[in-house]
Design an enzyme around this catalytic site. Structure first.
Site, PDB file in Angstrom:
ATOM      1  N   GLU A  18       1.156  -1.384  16.346  1.00  0.00           N
ATOM      2  CA  GLU A  18       0.149   0.120  16.029  1.00  0.00           C
ATOM      3  C   GLU A  18      -0.423   0.596  17.066  1.00  0.00           C
ATOM      4  O   GLU A  18      -0.777   1.506  17.862  1.00  0.00           O
ATOM      5  CB  GLU A  18      -0.729  -0.179  14.568  1.00  0.00           C
ATOM      6  CG  GLU A  18      -1.696   0.822  14.447  1.00  0.00           C
ATOM      7  CD  GLU A  18      -2.929   0.274  13.279  1.00  0.00           C
ATOM      8  OE1 GLU A  18      -3.749   1.301  13.283  1.00  0.00           O
ATOM      9  OE2 GLU A  18      -2.516   0.165  12.302  1.00  0.00           O
TER      10      GLU A  18
ATOM     11  N   CYS B  15       1.092  -1.201  -0.083  1.00  0.00           N
ATOM     12  CA  CYS B  15      -0.438   0.064   0.155  1.00  0.00           C
ATOM     13  C   CYS B  15       1.138   1.165   0.412  1.00  0.00           C
ATOM     14  O   CYS B  15       2.003   1.299   0.268  1.00  0.00           O
ATOM     15  CB  CYS B  15      -0.570  -0.217   0.778  1.00  0.00           C
ATOM     16  SG  CYS B  15       0.128  -0.060   3.000  1.00  0.00           S
TER      17      CYS B  15
ATOM     18  N   HIS C  73      -0.147  -5.644  19.133  1.00  0.00           N
ATOM     19  CA  HIS C  73       0.243  -5.407  17.933  1.00  0.00           C
ATOM     20  C   HIS C  73       1.228  -3.588  17.589  1.00  0.00           C
ATOM     21  O   HIS C  73       0.663  -2.779  18.533  1.00  0.00           O
ATOM     22  CB  HIS C  73      -0.803  -4.750  16.992  1.00  0.00           C
ATOM     23  CG  HIS C  73      -0.406  -5.182  15.533  1.00  0.00           C
ATOM     24  ND1 HIS C  73      -0.098  -3.971  15.448  1.00  0.00           N
ATOM     25  CD2 HIS C  73      -0.424  -5.931  14.998  1.00  0.00           C
ATOM     26  CE1 HIS C  73       0.116  -3.982  13.651  1.00  0.00           C
ATOM     27  NE2 HIS C  73      -0.301  -5.066  13.357  1.00  0.00           N
TER      28      HIS C  73
ATOM     29  N   SER D 278      -1.001  -7.991  10.490  1.00  0.00           N
ATOM     30  CA  SER D 278      -2.798  -7.790  11.196  1.00  0.00           C
ATOM     31  C   SER D 278      -3.673  -8.055   9.897  1.00  0.00           C
ATOM     32  O   SER D 278      -4.463  -9.346  10.276  1.00  0.00           O
ATOM     33  CB  SER D 278      -2.325  -6.898  11.933  1.00  0.00           C
ATOM     34  OG  SER D 278      -3.795  -7.234  12.381  1.00  0.00           O
TER      35      SER D 278
END
Length: 350
Positions: A136, A19, A134, A234
Site C-alpha cells: 500500500e 472487510c 508495504h 499489516s
C-alpha cells in the site's frame, strides 16, 4: 459421564475478518474467472492471506509479481491489481502492453491516493505515515513524482525529519496502521510543524479502527489473545500489538489452528479471538474447533459495532452472477473443496 475438560471462555470479537475492500477484491477475481475463463492473472497477492490465494489458484487464478511474467499467449486474458493499490506506473505499463486490467484497489486506499495528490496540487510536500515496503505504501508513493513524498514510520522519524519548506506540508497515512501509534506520530509532527495540513478525511480505514476497538475492548483479563492473520498482514500485526497493550497476558498471530503453540500457552481460562481484515471466517471456526477439542468452551461475543459498508465491483463484471457457493467462498466461509459451511453474508454487486 462428566466432562473432564477444563472450562474456557472465548471472547469472540466483532467485527472481525473480511472487510468490504477485501470482499470486493476477492469478488473481482471470482467474477473475472466466471466471465472470461481461466487463467486470470493477479499482480501480487490479491489480499495478504495464503488460504485465499490458494483458493483462487484452485479456481484458475495465476499470481505474478510483475506484468512481464504474463506469457505472450495469455496477453488477452485479464489481469487484476491487488486490493493494496499500485503505483501509477503499473496501469501505464499494462496499457503499453495492451493488457486488459481490472483494478481491485480498495476504494479507501484510492481515497488516500487522492488525498496525497491533492496535497501536492496545493503545493505541499507530502508526508506519508506508514511501513516501508508495504504494497500500500509503495502504491501511494507511486502516485506522485520521486521526491514528492517522505515516509515516516515512527515517532523518532517524526522528531528527526527536516524539510526545505516547513510551512507547506501535508500528511496522509497507510490505512492499516495502529490508531494509537499513528496518533503519537501525528502529534509529534504537528508540534514540530504547526502549519501541517491534515487530509480532508481520516486515512485509517473504518475496518482497521473497528477491529482494533473490538480487540481493545475484549483484551483486559485475557490469558491469551489470538489474531488470525498472515505474517505480512499489516492490520493483523497491529491487532496483536493492540491486544498486548490493552491487557492481554499473551498475544499471538496465527494463520491456521495448526500454528497454535499449545505447549507455550500454559494454563488459560479466558481467550480473546479476532481476525485481520484479510482472514477468512472459516479459519476462525477452525480455531474454535481446536479449542473445543481440548476445553469445555463457552463463547462470548465481544461486539463493538456492526459493519454495513458495501463497495461495488468494476463495471465490466457487474453483469456476472455469483452462486451461493461462490458467495460463500468470497466471504471466507467455504473450503476450497466441498460445499458451503455457512450462508453468505454479502449481496451480489457489493
Amino acid at each position: 459421564m462428566t466432562d473432564q475438560r477444563p472450562s474456557l471462555e472465548i471472547r469472540l470479537c466483532g467485527p472481525r475478518g473480511f472487510c468490504a475492500g477485501v470482499d470486493r477484491a476477492i469478488q473481482i477475481v471470482v467474477l473475472a474467472l466466471k466471465k472470461y475463463g481461466a487463467p486470470v492473472y493477479v499482480r501480487h497477492e490479491i489480499v495478504h492471506n495464503r488460504y485465499v490465494v490458494e483458493g483462487l489458484q484452485s479456481r484458475g487464478a495465476i499470481f505474478v509479481e510483475e506484468l512481464h511474467e504474463i506469457p505472450a499467449e495469455h496477453r488477452d486474458q485479464p489481469v487484476v491489481f491487488s486490493a493494496h493499490g499500485v503505483p501509477k506506473s503499473v496501469p501505464a505499463d499494462a496499457e503499453a502492453k495492451n493488457l486488459f486490467y481490472l483494478d481491485a484497489t480498495c476504494p479507501l486506499v484510492s481515497k488516500v491516493h487522492k488525498q496525497a495528490m491533492r496535497h501536492q496540487r496545493l503545493g505541499r510536500h507530502v508526508i506519508l505515515i506508514g511501513h516501508s515496503g508495504h504494497p500500500e505504501v509503495i502504491g501511494t508513493m507511486g502516485q506522485l513524482p520521486d521526491g514528492a513524498v517522505t515516509l515516516i514510520e515512527t515517532v523518532e522519524d517524526a522528531r528527526s525529519c527536516h524539510f526545505d519548506d516547513e510551512n507547506n506540508l501535508g500528511f496522509v497515512t497507510q490505512t492499516t496502521l495502529s490508531v494509537d501509534d499513528t496518533a503519537g506520530i501525528i502529534e509529534e509532527l504537528q508540534a514540530r510543524f504547526p502549519n501541517l495540513s491534515a487530509p480532508a478525511a481520516e486515512s485509517i480505514c473504518y475496518a482497521t479502527t473497528n477491529r482494533q476497538d473490538a480487540v481493545r475492548s475484549a483484551a483486559p483479563g485475557c490469558d491469551l489473545f489470538l489474531i488470525v492473520g498472515a505474517p505480512n498482514s499489516s492490520n493483523s500485526k497491529r491487532l496483536v500489538e493492540v491486544a498486548e497493550k490493552a491487557g492481554a497476558r499473551m498475544s499471538m498471530l496465527v494463520q491456521r489452528a495448526a500454528d497454535i503453540e499449545w505447549d507455550r500457552i500454559g494454563d488459560i481460562s479466558v481467550v480473546g479471538l479476532s481476525a485481520g481484515a484479510s482472514a477468512p471466517e472459516i479459519i476462525v471456526d477452525e480455531i474454535i474447533d481446536a479449542f473445543k477439542a481440548r476445553f469445555n468452551v463457552k463463547i462470548e461475543l465481544a461486539e463493538t459495532t456492526v459493519e454495513t459498508e458495501n463497495f461495488l465491483v468494476n463495471r465490466e463484471i457487474r453483469d456476472v452472477e455469483l452462486t451461493v457457493q461462490d458467495m460463500a467462498f468470497v466471504n471466507g466461509e467455504h473450503r476450497v473443496v466441498g460445499i458451503p459451511k455457512l450462508m453468505p453474508k454479502i449481496i451480489q454487486g457489493k
